[in-house]
Scaffold this motif. Structure first.
Motif, short mmCIF file in Angstrom:
data_model
loop_
_atom_site.label_atom_id
_atom_site.label_comp_id
_atom_site.label_asym_id
_atom_site.label_seq_id
_atom_site.Cartn_x
_atom_site.Cartn_y
_atom_site.Cartn_z
N THR B 31 0.34 -1.10 0.02
CA THR B 31 -0.16 -0.12 0.04
C THR B 31 0.86 0.68 0.05
O THR B 31 0.38 1.89 0.41
CB THR B 31 -1.11 -0.03 1.11
N ASN B 32 2.11 1.31 -0.07
CA ASN B 32 2.85 2.40 -0.04
C ASN B 32 2.22 3.29 -1.47
O ASN B 32 2.39 4.35 -1.61
CB ASN B 32 3.88 2.33 0.08
N LEU B 33 2.08 2.74 -2.52
CA LEU B 33 1.47 3.42 -3.68
C LEU B 33 0.56 2.72 -4.18
O LEU B 33 -0.24 1.98 -4.00
CB LEU B 33 2.59 2.97 -4.94
N MET B 34 -0.62 3.47 -4.76
CA MET B 34 -2.12 3.70 -5.10
C MET B 34 -1.75 2.76 -6.62
O MET B 34 -3.16 1.40 -6.65
CB MET B 34 -2.68 5.00 -5.52
N LEU B 35 -1.19 2.47 -7.12
CA LEU B 35 -1.30 2.09 -8.76
C LEU B 35 -0.75 0.46 -8.23
O LEU B 35 -1.44 -0.52 -8.26
CB LEU B 35 0.08 2.42 -9.54
N ASN B 36 0.60 0.38 -7.08
CA ASN B 36 0.63 -1.82 -6.88
C ASN B 36 -0.86 -1.92 -6.27
O ASN B 36 -1.00 -3.01 -6.37
CB ASN B 36 1.96 -1.35 -6.18
N SER B 37 -1.63 -0.86 -5.17
CA SER B 37 -2.85 -1.63 -4.26
C SER B 37 -3.61 -2.07 -5.26
O SER B 37 -4.02 -2.97 -5.36
CB SER B 37 -3.11 -0.58 -3.54
N LEU B 38 -3.72 -1.01 -6.34
CA LEU B 38 -4.76 -1.57 -7.76
C LEU B 38 -4.57 -2.65 -7.97
O LEU B 38 -5.61 -4.05 -8.36
CB LEU B 38 -5.31 -0.16 -8.42
N ILE B 39 -3.09 -3.33 -8.11
CA ILE B 39 -2.94 -3.95 -9.30
C ILE B 39 -2.67 -5.68 -8.57
O ILE B 39 -3.64 -6.43 -9.18
CB ILE B 39 -1.52 -4.47 -10.11
N MET B 40 -2.68 -5.34 -7.76
CA MET B 40 -2.67 -6.63 -6.25
C MET B 40 -4.02 -6.80 -6.16
O MET B 40 -4.24 -7.54 -5.93
CB MET B 40 -1.59 -6.26 -5.25
N GLY B 41 -5.12 -5.31 -5.91
CA GLY B 41 -6.16 -6.13 -5.38
C GLY B 41 -7.30 -7.05 -6.67
O GLY B 41 -7.88 -7.59 -6.74
N LEU B 42 -6.47 -6.35 -8.21
CA LEU B 42 -7.44 -6.81 -9.21
C LEU B 42 -6.93 -8.74 -9.02
O LEU B 42 -7.08 -8.90 -9.64
CB LEU B 42 -6.93 -6.18 -10.78
N GLY B 43 -5.41 -8.71 -8.89
CA GLY B 43 -5.28 -9.71 -8.99
C GLY B 43 -5.50 -10.92 -8.40
O GLY B 43 -5.65 -11.88 -8.57
N VAL B 44 -6.26 -10.26 -7.12
CA VAL B 44 -7.11 -11.06 -6.05
C VAL B 44 -8.36 -11.28 -5.85
O VAL B 44 -8.84 -12.11 -5.92
CB VAL B 44 -6.69 -10.35 -4.39
N ILE B 45 -8.84 -9.89 -6.54
CA ILE B 45 -10.00 -10.23 -7.54
C ILE B 45 -9.99 -11.16 -8.10
O ILE B 45 -11.03 -12.43 -8.29
CB ILE B 45 -10.90 -8.96 -8.24
#
Lengths: 195, 199
Positions: B31-45
């Motif tokens: 969660t240090n960068l929003m883009l990383n979080s979004l990509i990680m979230g999409l991967g988990v979804i």
């Protein structure tokens, strides 16, 4: 990567603590830190399993996956190695050291899903550690994890009867305590950096 | 339960991060960068939807004794797909996420949903549950990373929002802030969403 294994060992405990800087193994850290004894039992089991499985995974990766060119299967293979090792350890401890089994046994199945075990195995591949470096790093990470969970268990025992806002009780206050611990551990970071 | 209830329950009422305290490792680390979080979230979804679908589809053919192992292998296969996709198409982000993509396998959320929902319900409901859980998780990631990126770098999704006058808070880039922010988020949600009272 030519960091001395001894430096790596201390760095894994203090400056790049597996839990406080890499956030690995949080689930069991938060749920098993209510009592000192169980925290200690789980911590010792983690050191044990982490060191053995990382050594095995290193051997499997460099002598099986790389020659056969199936590196993309590393996740599945690592998980299988970890699960099999935990099962085997459980059987061996139950058979030969029953006293240890009663203190450690119940924690072993929990460890298969502890992300610290799997995470350290992935770190050692990404950072290209040698076999000796891997063992030092894995043992240090295990000890660092034990240190963190023991500290949290001790602090939670102290603040059990204190006035804490209702919404913050349980996980909330544990996370704040962990945050303060992580701040304190940043103080070590000037000593050596292995990231 | 109808489809909408399943979604609301898994995304908000029983949110895996703030209610069940699962999957904390990755929600703090990326969660240090929003883009990383979004990509990680999409991967988990992605992983959640397909692992729930598969596990639910074969639930009556899986013997109880090998259930766990089968679930882990199914999850691992989808995570490998995510990993290979990221390496091929977004190599920079894949490098920054490092081992945390692989760690989706041991993310307790996915095993938890497989065991608690997909192993008992039909495939359609399981897909909706996976989608809901994944969106709930991504939401938490984006909230924490928005604060960390704004104060730590003065930007959102890499766009410089605050000017050069902004003094960057280096603590927001480091580990402790993630612990504090998640704790504060859980506190606020307990107080205002669940209305936890002293008692």
């Amino acid at each position: 990567m030519d960091i001395s294994p001894i430096v790596l060992f201390w760095a894994a405990i203090f400056t790049s603590n597996v839990l406080l800087t890499n956030f690995l193994g949080m689930c069991s850290y938060l749920s098993v830190s209510r009592e000192m004894e169980s925290a200690f039992g789980l911590g010792v089991a983690v050191i044990f399993v982490l060191t053995i499985t990382c050594a095995l995974n290193w051997l499997v990766y460099y002598y099986l996956l790389v020659p056969l060119n199936i590196i993309y299967l590393q996740y599945i293979i690592f998980i299988i190695v970890i699960a099999a090792t935990v099962q085997l350890l459980e059987l061996i401890i139950e058979r030969f050291v029953p006293a240890l089994y009663y203190t450690l046994g119940i924690f072993l199945p929990l460890i298969t899903v502890n992300c610290a075990i799997f995470g350290v195995a992935l770190f050692m591949i990404i950072r290209n550690y040698s076999f000796i470096q891997t063992i030092a790093y894995a043992a240090g990470s295990g000890i660092g994890w034990l240190l963190a969970i023991l500290m949290l268990a001790g602090i939670r025992l102290k603040i059990k009867d204190k006035m804490i806002p209702a919404g913050l009780q349980g996980a909330g206050i544990s996370l704040i305590v962990t945050g303060i611990m992580a701040l304190a551990f940043i103080g070590f970071s000037g000593i050596v950096n292995v990231q | 339960m109808n489809k909408k209830d399943i979604f609301i329950t898994s995304a908000f009422k029983e949110n895996s991060v703030w209610k069940q305290i699962l999957g904390i490792c990755s929600s703090l680390a990326v969660t240090n960068l929003m883009l990383n979080s979004l990509i990680m979230g999409l991967g988990v979804i992605f992983t959640l939807i397909f692992s729930n679908l598969t596990i639910s589809a074969i639930r009556s053919y899986t013997p109880r004794s090998v259930r766990m192992m089968a679930q882990v292998l199914i999850i691992a296969s989808y995570v490998i797909i995510v990993d290979i996709f990221l390496r091929a198409n977004l190599p920079d982000i894949s490098k920054q996420l490092g081992p945390y993509v692989g760690l989706i396998i041991t993310n307790c959320i996915i095993m938890g949903r497989a065991e608690a929902f997909a192993a008992k319900n039909n495939p359609m409901d399981s897909v909706i549950d996976g989608l809901g859980t994944g969106i709930g998780y991504t939401l938490v990631l984006l909230c924490i990373s928005a604060v960390r990126e704004l104060f730590g770098f003065g930007s959102l999704f890499g766009w410089q929002v605050l000017g050069s006058w902004w003094l960057k808070w280096s603590v927001m880039v480091m580990a402790p802030s993630a612990f504090f922010l998640l704790a504060i988020m859980i506190w606020l949600i307990n107080d205002h969403y669940y209305k936890v009272k002293k008692g």
